[in-house]
Design a protein around this motif. Structure first.
Motif, PDB file in Angstrom:
ATOM      1  N   GLY A   1       0.790  -1.222   0.000  1.00  0.00           N
ATOM      2  CA  GLY A   1       0.000   0.000   0.000  1.00  0.00           C
ATOM      3  C   GLY A   1       0.823   1.274   0.000  1.00  0.00           C
ATOM      4  O   GLY A   1       0.284   2.371  -0.176  1.00  0.00           O
ATOM      5  N   TRP A   2       2.119   1.161   0.222  1.00  0.00           N
ATOM      6  CA  TRP A   2       2.989   2.338   0.206  1.00  0.00           C
ATOM      7  C   TRP A   2       3.184   2.850  -1.220  1.00  0.00           C
ATOM      8  O   TRP A   2       3.079   2.106  -2.195  1.00  0.00           O
ATOM      9  N   MET A   3       3.519   4.132  -1.314  1.00  0.00           N
ATOM     10  CA  MET A   3       3.867   4.706  -2.607  1.00  0.00           C
ATOM     11  C   MET A   3       5.223   4.159  -3.048  1.00  0.00           C
ATOM     12  O   MET A   3       6.139   3.994  -2.243  1.00  0.00           O
ATOM     13  N   SER A   4       5.375   3.865  -4.330  1.00  0.00           N
ATOM     14  CA  SER A   4       6.647   3.351  -4.825  1.00  0.00           C
ATOM     15  C   SER A   4       6.820   3.731  -6.286  1.00  0.00           C
ATOM     16  O   SER A   4       5.854   4.074  -6.976  1.00  0.00           O
ATOM     17  N   ALA A   5       8.064   3.665  -6.737  1.00  0.00           N
ATOM     18  CA  ALA A   5       8.388   3.900  -8.143  1.00  0.00           C
ATOM     19  C   ALA A   5       9.439   2.885  -8.551  1.00  0.00           C
ATOM     20  O   ALA A   5      10.512   2.810  -7.936  1.00  0.00           O
ATOM     21  N   ALA A   6       9.118   2.081  -9.568  1.00  0.00           N
ATOM     22  CA  ALA A   6      10.070   1.080 -10.052  1.00  0.00           C
ATOM     23  C   ALA A   6      11.225   1.768 -10.774  1.00  0.00           C
ATOM     24  O   ALA A   6      11.033   2.786 -11.441  1.00  0.00           O
ATOM     25  N   LEU A   7      12.428   1.188 -10.634  1.00  0.00           N
ATOM     26  CA  LEU A   7      13.575   1.756 -11.328  1.00  0.00           C
ATOM     27  C   LEU A   7      13.474   1.545 -12.829  1.00  0.00           C
ATOM     28  O   LEU A   7      13.940   2.373 -13.609  1.00  0.00           O
ATOM     29  N   VAL A   8      12.898   0.415 -13.225  1.00  0.00           N
ATOM     30  CA  VAL A   8      12.629   0.166 -14.645  1.00  0.00           C
ATOM     31  C   VAL A   8      11.210  -0.378 -14.737  1.00  0.00           C
ATOM     32  O   VAL A   8      10.747  -1.071 -13.827  1.00  0.00           O
ATOM     33  N   PRO A   9      10.489  -0.102 -15.804  1.00  0.00           N
ATOM     34  CA  PRO A   9       9.115  -0.589 -15.927  1.00  0.00           C
ATOM     35  C   PRO A   9       9.037  -2.105 -15.794  1.00  0.00           C
ATOM     36  O   PRO A   9       9.765  -2.840 -16.462  1.00  0.00           O
ATOM     37  N   GLY A  10       8.190  -2.555 -14.905  1.00  0.00           N
ATOM     38  CA  GLY A  10       7.996  -3.981 -14.705  1.00  0.00           C
ATOM     39  C   GLY A  10       9.080  -4.659 -13.900  1.00  0.00           C
ATOM     40  O   GLY A  10       9.008  -5.874 -13.661  1.00  0.00           O
ATOM     41  N   GLU A  64       9.754   9.924  -8.308  1.00  0.00           N
ATOM     42  CA  GLU A  64      10.221   9.888  -9.697  1.00  0.00           C
ATOM     43  C   GLU A  64      11.693  10.285  -9.788  1.00  0.00           C
ATOM     44  O   GLU A  64      12.491   9.610 -10.444  1.00  0.00           O
ATOM     45  N   ARG A  65      12.069  11.376  -9.112  1.00  0.00           N
ATOM     46  CA  ARG A  65      13.441  11.855  -9.216  1.00  0.00           C
ATOM     47  C   ARG A  65      14.406  10.919  -8.476  1.00  0.00           C
ATOM     48  O   ARG A  65      15.524  10.679  -8.943  1.00  0.00           O
ATOM     49  N   ALA A  66      13.988  10.393  -7.310  1.00  0.00           N
ATOM     50  CA  ALA A  66      14.857   9.478  -6.566  1.00  0.00           C
ATOM     51  C   ALA A  66      15.082   8.199  -7.359  1.00  0.00           C
ATOM     52  O   ALA A  66      16.208   7.681  -7.416  1.00  0.00           O
ATOM     53  N   ALA A  67      14.024   7.676  -7.977  1.00  0.00           N
ATOM     54  CA  ALA A  67      14.156   6.442  -8.748  1.00  0.00           C
ATOM     55  C   ALA A  67      15.054   6.649  -9.962  1.00  0.00           C
ATOM     56  O   ALA A  67      15.899   5.800 -10.283  1.00  0.00           O
ATOM     57  N   ALA A  68      14.902   7.776 -10.641  1.00  0.00           N
ATOM     58  CA  ALA A  68      15.729   8.041 -11.825  1.00  0.00           C
ATOM     59  C   ALA A  68      17.195   8.166 -11.436  1.00  0.00           C
ATOM     60  O   ALA A  68      18.085   7.629 -12.109  1.00  0.00           O
ATOM     61  N   ALA A  69      17.460   8.872 -10.328  1.00  0.00           N
ATOM     62  CA  ALA A  69      18.844   9.039  -9.889  1.00  0.00           C
ATOM     63  C   ALA A  69      19.439   7.715  -9.436  1.00  0.00           C
ATOM     64  O   ALA A  69      20.597   7.396  -9.748  1.00  0.00           O
ATOM     65  N   PRO A  92      -3.845   8.890  -0.198  1.00  0.00           N
ATOM     66  CA  PRO A  92      -3.847   9.331  -1.597  1.00  0.00           C
ATOM     67  C   PRO A  92      -2.533  10.019  -1.953  1.00  0.00           C
ATOM     68  O   PRO A  92      -2.016  10.824  -1.179  1.00  0.00           O
ATOM     69  N   PRO A  93      -1.957   9.711  -3.108  1.00  0.00           N
ATOM     70  CA  PRO A  93      -0.703  10.349  -3.511  1.00  0.00           C
ATOM     71  C   PRO A  93      -0.913  11.814  -3.859  1.00  0.00           C
ATOM     72  O   PRO A  93      -2.003  12.229  -4.256  1.00  0.00           O
ATOM     73  N   ASP A  94       0.120  12.631  -3.684  1.00  0.00           N
ATOM     74  CA  ASP A  94       0.056  14.022  -4.128  1.00  0.00           C
ATOM     75  C   ASP A  94       1.234  14.283  -5.051  1.00  0.00           C
ATOM     76  O   ASP A  94       2.150  13.469  -5.187  1.00  0.00           O
ATOM     77  N   GLY A  95       1.209  15.456  -5.691  1.00  0.00           N
ATOM     78  CA  GLY A  95       2.210  15.755  -6.696  1.00  0.00           C
ATOM     79  C   GLY A  95       3.629  15.793  -6.164  1.00  0.00           C
ATOM     80  O   GLY A  95       4.565  15.341  -6.825  1.00  0.00           O
ATOM     81  N   VAL A  96       3.813  16.332  -4.960  1.00  0.00           N
ATOM     82  CA  VAL A  96       5.169  16.479  -4.417  1.00  0.00           C
ATOM     83  C   VAL A  96       5.775  15.114  -4.114  1.00  0.00           C
ATOM     84  O   VAL A  96       6.924  14.823  -4.475  1.00  0.00           O
ATOM     85  N   HIS A  97       5.000  14.239  -3.446  1.00  0.00           N
ATOM     86  CA  HIS A  97       5.521  12.907  -3.131  1.00  0.00           C
ATOM     87  C   HIS A  97       5.792  12.107  -4.400  1.00  0.00           C
ATOM     88  O   HIS A  97       6.773  11.361  -4.489  1.00  0.00           O
ATOM     89  N   ALA A  98       4.934  12.262  -5.381  1.00  0.00           N
ATOM     90  CA  ALA A  98       5.153  11.571  -6.645  1.00  0.00           C
ATOM     91  C   ALA A  98       6.437  12.064  -7.317  1.00  0.00           C
ATOM     92  O   ALA A  98       7.195  11.281  -7.897  1.00  0.00           O
ATOM     93  N   MET A  99       6.691  13.370  -7.232  1.00  0.00           N
ATOM     94  CA  MET A  99       7.909  13.921  -7.821  1.00  0.00           C
ATOM     95  C   MET A  99       9.144  13.429  -7.077  1.00  0.00           C
ATOM     96  O   MET A  99      10.172  13.124  -7.693  1.00  0.00           O
ATOM     97  N   VAL A 100       9.072  13.345  -5.743  1.00  0.00           N
ATOM     98  CA  VAL A 100      10.196  12.813  -4.965  1.00  0.00           C
ATOM     99  C   VAL A 100      10.519  11.398  -5.422  1.00  0.00           C
ATOM    100  O   VAL A 100      11.686  11.049  -5.661  1.00  0.00           O
TER     101      VAL A 100
END
Length: 339
Positions: free
Chosen positions: A79-88, A110-115, A100-108
């Motif tokens: 149930g936690w927010m997450s972002a995969a490093l690569v799709p799938g 996205e940028r952390a996963a990309a880095a 519910p997710p918000d824009g700031v947490h989603a941006m954190v």
């Protein structure tokens, strides 16, 4: 970027905050920050614990909202927010946050996963770079305590370092941590190209992650050596002793203590205050301080009388001098939180 973020924040607080997140991670990437620094940034910016998990590469890093590494914590909650490093893929950055997710947490995320993806691609599973001394990826693996032991040993071999050899980490301002092999004498001037730097202790090669952590701490005690930021440009972790504990007490969001606020007022009141107080605090005597500042003794006394009025305590007796030394040290740690 900071000015633009401020303007956006006045119009749209979420947009301004998102731009600040982008700028924060861009600075980490430019400074070739390691994986732990990236996860720490995600935790501090989001106000909740964050973790990076890549089981295939043996990476598991968790940092609390206070910026302190706290590995463990059980399995990730779906149930936690997450972002995969690569799709799938199974590797992901997680924020231990439900709702519910918000824009700031989603941006954190996205940028952390990309880095993190860039760091992992650069340092895990790739062919070694020709020329061991010019292999920053191997250095990064060698200094990463979360990297598998075999990967760290292979990195050391590529860099021409033996387990029994002594080496130390050097953390220059504005650059990645580097490794210096130590000569048999154990003495060597650090190669930092005139930049501020923290110098870690000389240790056997397997213990270099600890030396790197100590070097980063030492860097926070450095100064520009200017009129407004006086102090040492090179600081050795071995020489900090118990002062290193202060670095743990002063972190992102830490409010300055009253003595630091008083010091800020004094420095703002006169252009000579910072360098005068720094010199008096650490000189062997007032006469030695006056000579270092090229001031007449009476002129220095007049300055100190004014400074003591702004500070609210005497600085010419032992207790007040110690209080000034601590205030200057904590003041510098606040200034150097970005290092």
């Amino acid at each position: 970027m900071k000015e633009l973020a401020g303007r956006l924040a006045a119009l749209d607080p979420d947009a301004g905050a998102a731009l600040q997140v982008i700028a924060y991670f861009d600075r980490l990437v430019e400074g070739r920050a390691g994986l732990e620094s990236l996860v720490r940034g995600a935790a501090v910016l989001s106000g909740c614990a964050a973790r990076l998990v890549d089981e295939a590469r043996g990476v598991r890093i968790r940092v609390g909202a206070d910026g302190v590494r706290q590995d463990g914590g059980g399995p990730a909650d779906p149930g936690w927010m997450s972002a995969a490093l690569v799709p799938g893929g199974g590797a992901a950055v997680w924020l231990e946050r439900t709702g519910p997710p918000d824009g700031v947490h989603a941006m954190v995320l996205e940028r952390a996963a990309a880095a993190a993806r860039d760091v992992l691609d650069r340092t895990r599973g790739r062919a070694p770079v020709e020329g061991p001394a010019a292999d920053p990826a191997s250095v990064e693996v060698l200094l990463d305590a979360s990297a598998p032991e075999q990967a760290r040993r292979q990195a050391a071999v590529r860099l021409g370092l033996r387990d029994a050899a002594l080496a130390r980490a050097v953390a220059p301002a504005g650059g990645p941590v580097v490794v210096e092999a130590m000569p048999s004498s154990g003495a060597r001037t650090p190669s930092v190209g005139g930049r501020r730097a923290g110098i870690g202790p000389a240790v056997p090669v397997p213990e270099l992650p600890a030396s790197a952590a100590a070097a980063r701490t030492a860097l926070r005690f450095t100064a520009e050596g200017s009129e407004q930021d006086p102090g040492p440009r090179i600081v050795y972790a071995d020489g900090l002793g118990g002062l290193a504990l202060l670095a743990d007490a002063v972190g992102p969001g830490t409010e300055p203590v009253p003595d630091v606020r008083a010091l800020d007022r004094a420095i703002a009141a006169a252009p000579w205050a910072a360098v005068t107080l720094q010199t008096v605090a650490f000189a062997t005597s007032l006469r030695a301080a006056a000579a270092e500042l090229t001031l007449h003794h009476s002129t220095l006394q007049d300055r100190l009388a004014q400074a003591e009025h702004w500070l609210g305590w005497p600085v010419q007796e032992p207790h007040g001098r110690l209080r000034l030394q601590l205030a200057l040290t904590v003041w510098r740690l606040h200034r150097n939180q970005h290092l």
